[in-house]
Design a protein around this motif. Structure first.
Motif, PDB file in Angstrom:
ATOM      1  N   ALA A 187      77.117   8.063  53.086  1.00  0.00           N
ATOM      2  CA  ALA A 187      78.380   8.770  52.985  1.00  0.00           C
ATOM      3  C   ALA A 187      78.180  10.060  52.211  1.00  0.00           C
ATOM      4  N   ALA A 188      79.018  11.027  52.512  1.00  0.00           N
ATOM      5  CA  ALA A 188      78.963  12.316  51.835  1.00  0.00           C
ATOM      6  C   ALA A 188      80.349  12.693  51.333  1.00  0.00           C
ATOM      7  N   ARG A 189      80.331  13.483  50.299  1.00  0.00           N
ATOM      8  CA  ARG A 189      81.576  13.898  49.683  1.00  0.00           C
ATOM      9  C   ARG A 189      81.619  15.410  49.654  1.00  0.00           C
ATOM     10  N   SER A 190      82.806  15.975  49.883  1.00  0.00           N
ATOM     11  CA  SER A 190      82.924  17.429  49.986  1.00  0.00           C
ATOM     12  C   SER A 190      82.691  18.121  48.652  1.00  0.00           C
ATOM     13  N   PHE A 191      83.265  17.588  47.580  1.00  0.00           N
ATOM     14  CA  PHE A 191      83.106  18.224  46.274  1.00  0.00           C
ATOM     15  C   PHE A 191      83.401  17.207  45.190  1.00  0.00           C
ATOM     16  N   GLY A 192      82.899  17.500  44.014  1.00  0.00           N
ATOM     17  CA  GLY A 192      83.132  16.613  42.881  1.00  0.00           C
ATOM     18  C   GLY A 192      82.086  15.524  42.811  1.00  0.00           C
TER      19      GLY A 192
END
Length: 124
Positions: A96-101
């Motif tokens: 999984a990947a996260r856009s920011f933070g």
């Protein structure tokens, strides 16, 4: 963002596997990534995560010392090296990947993009 996980398989207890997650994203190094797994009849659980550009790494207690998360920014790929596998590690593994933070990387609800999953089966 598209994520493609691969590398799963059927192995015996004590063996090793390396999962790969190829990401189609422009600024790969800026994304935090995580690995989660889900066994039949169980909830999705956190395995490992890495902050943007590999700034920090986090592991579930159950895999600490056996699994290692890493990334190759030149290949836009995140890896999960799994050693000394146990039957309890049997599950479908998702990247999984996260856009920011980079807060709360152990919570699957904080991720924006998911791969399709790859099956890992460990026989005793």
């Amino acid at each position: 963002v598209q994520l493609q996980a691969s590398g799963g398989g059927l192995v015996q207890a004590g063996a090793s596997l390396r999962l790969s997650c190829a990401a189609s994203v422009r600024t790969f190094s800026q994304y935090p990534f995580g690995w989660f797994r889900q066994a039949p009849g169980k909830e999705r659980e956190f395995v490992a995560a890495e902050g943007w550009s590999g700034s920090s790494s986090y592991y579930a207690d159950s895999v600490k010392g056996r699994f290692t998360i890493s990334r190759d920014n030149a290949k836009n790929t995140v890896y999960l090296q799994m050693s000394n596998l146990k039957p309890d590690d049997t599950a479908v593994y998702y990247c999984a990947a996260r856009s920011f933070g980079s807060e709360g990387l152990s919570d699957y609800r904080n991720y924006d993009y998911w791969g399709q999953g790859t099956q890992v089966t460990v026989s005793s």
